[in-house]
Design an enzyme around this catalytic site. Structure first.
Site, PDB file in Angstrom:
ATOM      1  N   HIS A  49      32.080  27.196  32.752  1.00  0.00           N
ATOM      2  CA  HIS A  49      32.530  28.410  31.826  1.00  0.00           C
ATOM      3  C   HIS A  49      33.805  28.006  31.050  1.00  0.00           C
ATOM      4  O   HIS A  49      34.550  27.296  31.416  1.00  0.00           O
ATOM      5  CB  HIS A  49      32.726  29.498  32.610  1.00  0.00           C
ATOM      6  CG  HIS A  49      33.519  29.534  33.827  1.00  0.00           C
ATOM      7  ND1 HIS A  49      33.057  28.959  34.977  1.00  0.00           N
ATOM      8  CD2 HIS A  49      34.737  29.948  33.808  1.00  0.00           C
ATOM      9  CE1 HIS A  49      34.169  28.885  35.724  1.00  0.00           C
ATOM     10  NE2 HIS A  49      35.117  29.657  35.128  1.00  0.00           N
ATOM     11  N   MET A  50      34.054  28.590  29.830  1.00  0.00           N
ATOM     12  CA  MET A  50      35.272  28.868  29.235  1.00  0.00           C
ATOM     13  C   MET A  50      35.965  30.046  29.230  1.00  0.00           C
ATOM     14  O   MET A  50      35.285  31.017  29.078  1.00  0.00           O
ATOM     15  CB  MET A  50      34.977  28.037  27.672  1.00  0.00           C
ATOM     16  CG  MET A  50      36.018  28.250  26.776  1.00  0.00           C
ATOM     17  SD  MET A  50      35.355  27.850  25.092  1.00  0.00           S
ATOM     18  CE  MET A  50      35.064  25.964  25.265  1.00  0.00           C
ATOM     19  N   ILE A 109      36.417  39.772  35.357  1.00  0.00           N
ATOM     20  CA  ILE A 109      36.698  40.713  36.207  1.00  0.00           C
ATOM     21  C   ILE A 109      38.288  40.762  36.739  1.00  0.00           C
ATOM     22  O   ILE A 109      38.789  42.231  37.034  1.00  0.00           O
ATOM     23  CB  ILE A 109      35.834  40.673  37.637  1.00  0.00           C
ATOM     24  CG1 ILE A 109      35.561  41.978  38.438  1.00  0.00           C
ATOM     25  CG2 ILE A 109      36.575  39.661  38.657  1.00  0.00           C
ATOM     26  CD1 ILE A 109      34.645  41.778  39.496  1.00  0.00           C
TER      27      ILE A 109
HETATM   28  P1  5GP Z   1      37.701  29.771  37.125  1.00  0.00           P
HETATM   29  O1  5GP Z   1      38.742  29.615  38.104  1.00  0.00           O
HETATM   30  O2  5GP Z   1      36.413  29.060  38.028  1.00  0.00           O
HETATM   31  O3  5GP Z   1      37.935  28.892  35.864  1.00  0.00           O
HETATM   32  O4  5GP Z   1      37.428  31.057  36.477  1.00  0.00           O
HETATM   33  C1  5GP Z   1      36.540  31.836  37.257  1.00  0.00           C
HETATM   34  C2  5GP Z   1      36.684  33.303  36.833  1.00  0.00           C
HETATM   35  O5  5GP Z   1      35.682  34.068  37.138  1.00  0.00           O
HETATM   36  C3  5GP Z   1      38.108  33.848  37.429  1.00  0.00           C
HETATM   37  O6  5GP Z   1      38.911  34.169  36.428  1.00  0.00           O
HETATM   38  C4  5GP Z   1      37.521  35.183  37.934  1.00  0.00           C
HETATM   39  O7  5GP Z   1      38.299  36.328  37.803  1.00  0.00           O
HETATM   40  C5  5GP Z   1      36.217  35.391  37.325  1.00  0.00           C
HETATM   41  N1  5GP Z   1      35.427  36.135  38.077  1.00  0.00           N
HETATM   42  C6  5GP Z   1      35.015  35.812  39.553  1.00  0.00           C
HETATM   43  N2  5GP Z   1      34.085  36.633  39.999  1.00  0.00           N
HETATM   44  C7  5GP Z   1      33.657  37.384  38.849  1.00  0.00           C
HETATM   45  C8  5GP Z   1      32.691  38.555  38.795  1.00  0.00           C
HETATM   46  O8  5GP Z   1      32.074  39.012  39.697  1.00  0.00           O
HETATM   47  N3  5GP Z   1      32.358  39.239  37.405  1.00  0.00           N
HETATM   48  C9  5GP Z   1      33.177  38.628  36.553  1.00  0.00           C
HETATM   49  N4  5GP Z   1      33.256  39.395  35.402  1.00  0.00           N
HETATM   50  N5  5GP Z   1      34.150  37.587  36.515  1.00  0.00           N
HETATM   51  C10 5GP Z   1      34.442  37.344  38.004  1.00  0.00           C
END
Ligand code: 5GP
Length: 115
Positions: free
Chosen positions: A101-102, A32
């Site tokens: 997640h990757m 997003i």
């Molecule tokens: P992390 O920091 O956990 O490795 O990555 C989480 C990712 O999820 C972030 O890059 C963030 O922008 C994305 N993200 C958070 N909320 C949403 C959402 O509601 N939809 C989508 N498509 N991505 C999200």
């Protein structure tokens, strides 16, 4: 950290996020808040909180994630120029969502790994 239901709802197609690819183990969709022209998340369908929770029984999900990431890199035509695959873990790793997640990032020069 945010709630893992964010990804659960996307996997179950309960949001407006468009699923790019899904099989029985993983789901891929656009981030997003993209950090690069191509920024795709490849998420485990099962709730595995982080890479700390990978074990002998579920490690096959990681090979699926890698395979799908590489397939999508080709589909989005960033395989020749290159890309980065990242899995963040917990606070120091910058993990925001506690659902394994990757990140597939590419479409521009991403520079050195850390600044
Ligand atoms: P992390 O920091 O956990 O490795 O990555 C989480 C990712 O999820 C972030 O890059 C963030 O922008 C994305 N993200 C958070 N909320 C949403 C959402 O509601 N939809 C989508 N498509 N991505 C999200």
């Amino acid at each position: 950290m945010k709630n893992s239901n964010i990804f659960k709802n996307i996997i179950e197609n309960k949001t407006s996020s468009k699923i790019i690819y899904q099989n029985k183990n993983v789901t891929a969709f656009h981030d997003i808040n993209p950090k690069a022209p191509v920024h795709i998340l490849i998420v485990s369908n099962k709730l595995i909180k982080s890479s700390n929770d990978i074990d002998k029984k579920n490690i096959y999900i990681l090979s699926d994630m890698f395979y799908i990431a590489i397939t999508l890199a080709k589909k989005f035509k960033i395989n020749e120029t290159g890309y980065r695959l990242t899995i963040n873990c917990n606070a120091h790793g910058g993990q925001e969502i506690p659902h394994l997640h990757m990140h597939l990032l590419g479409g521009k020069n991403l520079g050195r790994m850390l600044t």
